[in-house]
Design a protein around this motif. Structure first.
Motif, PDB file in Angstrom:
ATOM      1  N   GLN A   1      44.566  40.789  40.267  1.00 39.38           N
ATOM      2  CA  GLN A   1      44.749  41.065  38.840  1.00 39.38           C
ATOM      3  C   GLN A   1      43.468  41.620  38.222  1.00 39.38           C
ATOM      4  O   GLN A   1      43.507  42.547  37.404  1.00 39.38           O
TER       5      GLN A   1
ATOM      6  N   CYS B   1      36.353  41.161  30.908  1.00 41.58           N
ATOM      7  CA  CYS B   1      37.654  40.881  31.527  1.00 41.58           C
ATOM      8  C   CYS B   1      38.142  39.515  31.063  1.00 41.58           C
ATOM      9  O   CYS B   1      37.370  38.558  31.016  1.00 41.58           O
TER      10      CYS B   1
ATOM     11  N   LYS C   1      42.337  36.619  34.308  1.00 39.65           N
ATOM     12  CA  LYS C   1      42.368  37.631  35.366  1.00 39.65           C
ATOM     13  C   LYS C   1      41.190  37.473  36.335  1.00 39.65           C
ATOM     14  O   LYS C   1      41.266  37.914  37.476  1.00 39.65           O
TER      15      LYS C   1
ATOM     16  N   TRP D   1      43.037  45.294  36.446  1.00 33.97           N
ATOM     17  CA  TRP D   1      42.488  45.362  35.092  1.00 33.97           C
ATOM     18  C   TRP D   1      41.225  46.223  35.071  1.00 33.97           C
ATOM     19  O   TRP D   1      41.041  47.060  34.185  1.00 33.97           O
TER      20      TRP D   1
ATOM     21  N   THR E   1      40.665  49.648  32.974  1.00 35.70           N
ATOM     22  CA  THR E   1      39.646  49.562  31.931  1.00 35.70           C
ATOM     23  C   THR E   1      38.520  50.555  32.153  1.00 35.70           C
ATOM     24  O   THR E   1      38.047  51.192  31.207  1.00 35.70           O
TER      25      THR E   1
END
Length: 126
Positions: A101, A91, A95, A105, A109
């Motif tokens: 966030q 990551c 983030k 993500w 992902t």
């Protein structure tokens, strides 16, 4: 085993690749030693998660929430576990400091990586 590996295991990734063989005490003829390639079967991730969600006592929105996805799979959904998963999946640092966030993500992902590993994920979830 990492958290992403646990996710894949819970969803049945790789279970088809472990063939059980018969007795191996006697040496096999040379012609039997040739490996036969096997097609990788797709894992219907959505169907598996929908079945789990239907049987779960809590109403979980796994389609948008990484926390609910982890809970549905019976995995640790704590912030520490999500940070560990974020580290496993590389990551971006910007983030990692904002849990909202990072969670968005992570969810995207994880679904993308499941799809890349043979998971049948609809485009609208990617």
């Amino acid at each position: 085993m990492g958290i992403f590996s646990s996710i894949m295991s819970k969803l049945g990734f790789g279970s088809d690749s472990k063939a059980v063989t018969g007795e191996t005490a006697a040496p096999a003829p040379e012609s039997a030693a040739v490996a036969v390639p096997q097609a990788i079967s797709a894992v219907d991730v959505v169907a598996k998660l929908e079945l789990l969600a239907a049987a779960h006592a809590e109403k979980l929105n796994w389609k948008v929430s990484i926390v609910d996805l982890l809970k549905l799979l019976g995995l640790d959904s704590s912030l520490a576990a999500r940070k560990e998963l974020a580290g496993e999946l590389a990551c971006p640092a910007d983030k990692m400091g904002d849990s909202a966030q990072m969670n968005m993500w992570l969810h995207k992902t994880v679904l993308q990586k499941l799809a890349a590993n043979g998971g049948n994920i609809p485009a609208e979830l990617l």
